[in-house]
Design a protein around this motif. Sequence first.
Motif, PDB file in Angstrom:
ATOM      1  N   PRO A   1       0.828  -1.206   0.000  1.00 37.48           N
ATOM      2  CA  PRO A   1       0.000   0.000   0.000  1.00 37.48           C
ATOM      3  C   PRO A   1       0.867   1.263   0.000  1.00 37.48           C
ATOM      4  CG  PRO A   1       0.114  -0.915   2.201  1.00 37.48           C
ATOM      5  CD  PRO A   1       0.820  -1.898   1.307  1.00 37.48           C
ATOM      6  N   GLU A   2       0.250   2.410   0.251  1.00 40.88           N
ATOM      7  CA  GLU A   2       1.009   3.660   0.239  1.00 40.88           C
ATOM      8  C   GLU A   2       2.186   3.566   1.211  1.00 40.88           C
ATOM      9  OE1 GLU A   2       0.310   8.472   0.831  1.00 40.88           O
ATOM     10  OE2 GLU A   2      -1.358   7.063   1.031  1.00 40.88           O
ATOM     11  N   PRO A   3       3.401   3.766   0.703  1.00 39.16           N
ATOM     12  CA  PRO A   3       4.584   3.588   1.559  1.00 39.16           C
ATOM     13  C   PRO A   3       4.900   4.827   2.391  1.00 39.16           C
ATOM     14  CG  PRO A   3       5.283   4.142  -0.649  1.00 39.16           C
ATOM     15  CD  PRO A   3       3.769   4.091  -0.686  1.00 39.16           C
ATOM     16  N   GLN A   4       5.829   4.650   3.311  1.00 33.94           N
ATOM     17  CA  GLN A   4       6.341   5.763   4.110  1.00 33.94           C
ATOM     18  C   GLN A   4       7.676   6.196   3.506  1.00 33.94           C
ATOM     19  OE1 GLN A   4       6.587   3.502   7.653  1.00 33.94           O
ATOM     20  NE2 GLN A   4       4.439   3.731   8.206  1.00 33.94           N
ATOM     21  N   VAL A   5       7.861   7.496   3.369  1.00 33.91           N
ATOM     22  CA  VAL A   5       9.081   8.047   2.778  1.00 33.91           C
ATOM     23  C   VAL A   5       9.724   8.999   3.780  1.00 33.91           C
ATOM     24  CG1 VAL A   5      10.075   9.268   0.799  1.00 33.91           C
ATOM     25  CG2 VAL A   5       7.984   7.911   0.502  1.00 33.91           C
ATOM     26  N   TYR A   6      11.024   8.862   3.952  1.00 36.31           N
ATOM     27  CA  TYR A   6      11.715   9.789   4.848  1.00 36.31           C
ATOM     28  C   TYR A   6      13.168   9.988   4.400  1.00 36.31           C
ATOM     29  CZ  TYR A   6      13.221   5.373   7.054  1.00 36.31           C
ATOM     30  OH  TYR A   6      13.727   4.116   7.296  1.00 36.31           O
ATOM     31  N   TRP A   7      13.702  11.145   4.792  1.00 39.51           N
ATOM     32  CA  TRP A   7      15.070  11.541   4.457  1.00 39.51           C
ATOM     33  C   TRP A   7      15.939  11.487   5.715  1.00 39.51           C
ATOM     34  CZ3 TRP A   7      16.396  13.079  -0.579  1.00 39.51           C
ATOM     35  CH2 TRP A   7      15.334  13.362  -1.440  1.00 39.51           C
ATOM     36  N   GLU A   8      17.228  11.184   5.514  1.00 33.32           N
ATOM     37  CA  GLU A   8      18.198  11.204   6.621  1.00 33.32           C
ATOM     38  C   GLU A   8      19.518  11.806   6.138  1.00 33.32           C
ATOM     39  OE1 GLU A   8      18.840   7.326   8.171  1.00 33.32           O
ATOM     40  OE2 GLU A   8      16.869   7.169   9.138  1.00 33.32           O
ATOM     41  N   ASP A   9      20.206  12.460   7.083  1.00 34.38           N
ATOM     42  CA  ASP A   9      21.556  12.916   6.749  1.00 34.38           C
ATOM     43  C   ASP A   9      22.546  11.807   7.100  1.00 34.38           C
ATOM     44  OD1 ASP A   9      21.942  12.945   9.490  1.00 34.38           O
ATOM     45  OD2 ASP A   9      21.829  15.127   9.678  1.00 34.38           O
ATOM     46  N   ILE A  10      23.824  12.081   6.984  1.00 31.91           N
ATOM     47  CA  ILE A  10      24.850  11.045   7.162  1.00 31.91           C
ATOM     48  C   ILE A  10      24.894  10.506   8.592  1.00 31.91           C
ATOM     49  CG2 ILE A  10      26.720  12.637   7.753  1.00 31.91           C
ATOM     50  CD1 ILE A  10      28.550  10.893   5.945  1.00 31.91           C
ATOM     51  N   THR A  11      24.366  11.274   9.560  1.00 35.28           N
ATOM     52  CA  THR A  11      24.362  10.825  10.957  1.00 35.28           C
ATOM     53  C   THR A  11      23.108  10.029  11.314  1.00 35.28           C
ATOM     54  OG1 THR A  11      23.274  12.829  11.769  1.00 35.28           O
ATOM     55  CG2 THR A  11      25.685  12.890  11.564  1.00 35.28           C
ATOM     56  N   GLY A  12      22.167   9.914  10.355  1.00 32.06           N
ATOM     57  CA  GLY A  12      20.922   9.210  10.626  1.00 32.06           C
ATOM     58  C   GLY A  12      19.818  10.110  11.145  1.00 32.06           C
ATOM     59  N   GLU A  13      20.056  11.405  11.191  1.00 29.06           N
ATOM     60  CA  GLU A  13      19.037  12.334  11.669  1.00 29.06           C
ATOM     61  C   GLU A  13      18.002  12.585  10.573  1.00 29.06           C
ATOM     62  OE1 GLU A  13      18.639  16.923  13.392  1.00 29.06           O
ATOM     63  OE2 GLU A  13      20.613  15.982  13.100  1.00 29.06           O
ATOM     64  N   ARG A  14      16.741  12.530  10.973  1.00 27.14           N
ATOM     65  CA  ARG A  14      15.655  12.754  10.011  1.00 27.14           C
ATOM     66  C   ARG A  14      15.645  14.214   9.550  1.00 27.14           C
ATOM     67  NH1 ARG A  14      11.358   8.862  10.212  1.00 27.14           N
ATOM     68  NH2 ARG A  14      12.390   6.849  10.465  1.00 27.14           N
ATOM     69  N   LEU A  15      15.361  14.389   8.248  1.00 25.00           N
ATOM     70  CA  LEU A  15      15.282  15.721   7.652  1.00 25.00           C
ATOM     71  C   LEU A  15      13.828  16.002   7.257  1.00 25.00           C
ATOM     72  CD1 LEU A  15      18.447  15.478   5.374  1.00 25.00           C
ATOM     73  CD2 LEU A  15      18.270  16.581   7.616  1.00 25.00           C
ATOM     74  N   LEU A  16      13.417  17.248   7.372  1.00 26.70           N
ATOM     75  CA  LEU A  16      12.026  17.618   7.161  1.00 26.70           C
ATOM     76  C   LEU A  16      11.709  17.740   5.675  1.00 26.70           C
ATOM     77  CD1 LEU A  16       9.362  18.395   8.526  1.00 26.70           C
ATOM     78  CD2 LEU A  16      10.143  20.786   8.480  1.00 26.70           C
ATOM     79  N   THR A  17      10.703  16.974   5.223  1.00 21.71           N
ATOM     80  CA  THR A  17      10.255  17.020   3.836  1.00 21.71           C
ATOM     81  C   THR A  17       9.483  18.307   3.576  1.00 21.71           C
ATOM     82  OG1 THR A  17      10.091  14.621   3.732  1.00 21.71           O
ATOM     83  CG2 THR A  17       8.847  15.845   2.104  1.00 21.71           C
ATOM     84  N   VAL A  18       9.739  18.911   2.420  1.00 26.62           N
ATOM     85  CA  VAL A  18       9.043  20.145   2.042  1.00 26.62           C
ATOM     86  C   VAL A  18       7.672  19.832   1.450  1.00 26.62           C
ATOM     87  CG1 VAL A  18       9.087  22.142   0.502  1.00 26.62           C
ATOM     88  CG2 VAL A  18      11.168  21.431   1.694  1.00 26.62           C
ATOM     89  N   SER A  19       7.593  18.821   0.600  1.00 28.80           N
ATOM     90  CA  SER A  19       6.307  18.450  -0.001  1.00 28.80           C
ATOM     91  C   SER A  19       6.283  16.958  -0.301  1.00 28.80           C
ATOM     92  CB  SER A  19       6.060  19.241  -1.286  1.00 28.80           C
ATOM     93  OG  SER A  19       6.980  18.854  -2.298  1.00 28.80           O
ATOM     94  N   GLU A  20       5.070  16.379  -0.269  1.00 30.58           N
ATOM     95  CA  GLU A  20       4.870  14.973  -0.577  1.00 30.58           C
ATOM     96  C   GLU A  20       3.790  14.846  -1.641  1.00 30.58           C
ATOM     97  OE1 GLU A  20       3.850  12.894   2.957  1.00 30.58           O
ATOM     98  OE2 GLU A  20       5.822  13.110   3.892  1.00 30.58           O
ATOM     99  N   HIS A  21       4.060  14.010  -2.638  1.00 28.01           N
ATOM    100  CA  HIS A  21       3.089  13.762  -3.708  1.00 28.01           C
ATOM    101  C   HIS A  21       3.022  12.261  -3.910  1.00 28.01           C
ATOM    102  CE1 HIS A  21       0.858  14.040  -7.412  1.00 28.01           C
ATOM    103  NE2 HIS A  21       1.833  13.494  -8.102  1.00 28.01           N
ATOM    104  N   HIS A  22       1.916  11.629  -3.463  1.00 22.94           N
ATOM    105  CA  HIS A  22       1.735  10.185  -3.593  1.00 22.94           C
ATOM    106  C   HIS A  22       0.443   9.934  -4.361  1.00 22.94           C
ATOM    107  CE1 HIS A  22       4.235   9.375   0.339  1.00 22.94           C
ATOM    108  NE2 HIS A  22       4.857  10.165  -0.521  1.00 22.94           N
ATOM    109  N   ILE A  23       0.533   9.261  -5.507  1.00 25.82           N
ATOM    110  CA  ILE A  23      -0.666   8.988  -6.303  1.00 25.82           C
ATOM    111  C   ILE A  23      -0.688   7.523  -6.720  1.00 25.82           C
ATOM    112  CG2 ILE A  23      -0.745  11.336  -7.208  1.00 25.82           C
ATOM    113  CD1 ILE A  23       0.236  10.134  -9.899  1.00 25.82           C
ATOM    114  N   GLN A  24      -1.913   7.016  -7.011  1.00 24.30           N
ATOM    115  CA  GLN A  24      -2.070   5.661  -7.515  1.00 24.30           C
ATOM    116  C   GLN A  24      -2.201   5.703  -9.035  1.00 24.30           C
ATOM    117  OE1 GLN A  24      -5.269   4.450  -4.551  1.00 24.30           O
ATOM    118  NE2 GLN A  24      -4.270   2.475  -4.887  1.00 24.30           N
TER     119      GLN A  24
END
Length: 483
Positions: A171-194
């Motif tokens: 189903p709709e997956p989870q998407v996330y960004w990380e820097d080299i230390t493993g810290e999560r980075l804040l997404t500016v926009s998300e576009h998920h379509i079927q």
Amino acid sequence: MVDLPGHSLSGVIASFLFILLTMKQSDDFRVIGPAYPILARVGEDALLTCQLFPKRTAMHMKVKWYRTEPDMPAIAHWDGVEMTEMQVEEYRDRIEWIDDSIADGNVTLKIHNIQPSDNGQYWCQFQEGNYHKETSLLLKVANMGSAPKIHMEGPREGEVQLVCTAKGWFPEPQVYWEDITGERLLTVSEHHIQDEEGLFYVEDTLVIRNVSVETVSCFIHNPVLTEGKGAVIALPEKFQTELAFLKVIGPSQPILVRVGEDIQLTCYLFPKANAQSMEVRWVQAHHYPAVYVYTNGDHVAGEQMVDYRGRTALVSDAIHEGRLTLQIRNARASDDGQYQCLFEKDGVYQKASLDLKVVAVGSSPRITMEMLTDGEIQLMCTSNGWFPQPQMQWRDIEGKAIPSISEILHSDSHGLFHVETSLLITNSSMANVTCSISNLPLGEEKKAAFILSESRMAFSWTILPVLGLLFAMVIGLIRRKNW
């Protein structure tokens, strides 16, 4: 203690045995299914099993599998015969009835080539006579899509924009960004379509404003399979690629096209560069689905929006100089809006915006008149086939604007506007008027004039009083006759 005669006792026992023998045995079974959800990947087969408890034969029963409505089953059997006329169309040729253990009350539904639309609740129902029991089963469909790709827009002063894309997830997956230390980075926009097959395309955007960041990762996680895929981008390496030093140039003014004409969207690289080995795509708001995609010398049909299939052609005569033109045949109202032209190579892209304005001048206005009960006159001005929404205006003989009493606009199946505007005439000074409808982007208008003569106006405003007087005279004569 009361002693019953022998024949009375035997009669009671006989009656009790008769009741036991004649009682329906239909109300002493239950239907049970798996205790946990059934997991199936897209493209695989799934087995849904249910059984009677306690064990008993179901060969003479009516058994059906359904999703939401019992009267619309995926499959149904009655006395061992499949009832195909009741079957839902989407399951034809994809399901198989397995009843090897039906003598023990066990039946299995096999669904071939699992699709995202198969995900959800199923019901298994056994019926004997007018009595039925059922149970529900949960089928969880999942799919691991493509590995994510990270695209970097050519660096701007003070920031870098990254876009993470992937296709084919369910189903709709989870998407996330990380820097080299493993810290999560804040997404500016998300576009998920079927897409048309029900699989998810994801496009998540991240903006990096810290120039010291060198490595960024994008991860995509499937919550059902608890599996994921990732990609890493090294920013310093991308800063040295060819496209990091180029720009994409598009039209400086909006492109104006009438409905039915052909559209040409041109963009080019500056300084000139050979684009034959690059991916070039024209998109609207997002990378996918696209208006048109060119890569490796060919059109990628699988990524094209449905509305543009069969309507596009690429002019690539000057591709060695980085100039490409997309032709869209037979412009529609739905084509109106902003487009982007993207050149991409080695994970770095540059883009330019193109503003397309689709226009249409509709039919000449038509004015109709209606006499109202109080002697006033209402004029209605109508016209069809305008785009974008036109401006409507009534004017008197001197050209002064007259406010309307109502304005109605609605679009037809082609997105073109049908317009109606009404005007109330209350005195002879408003007898001569003009209805104008204007297309503002084109600066074009169409008019219709309405002229009502003074004699006609006088007739209009005296007809009702005269009729009233005649009516009163008739009533008076009737009363006099009755006396």
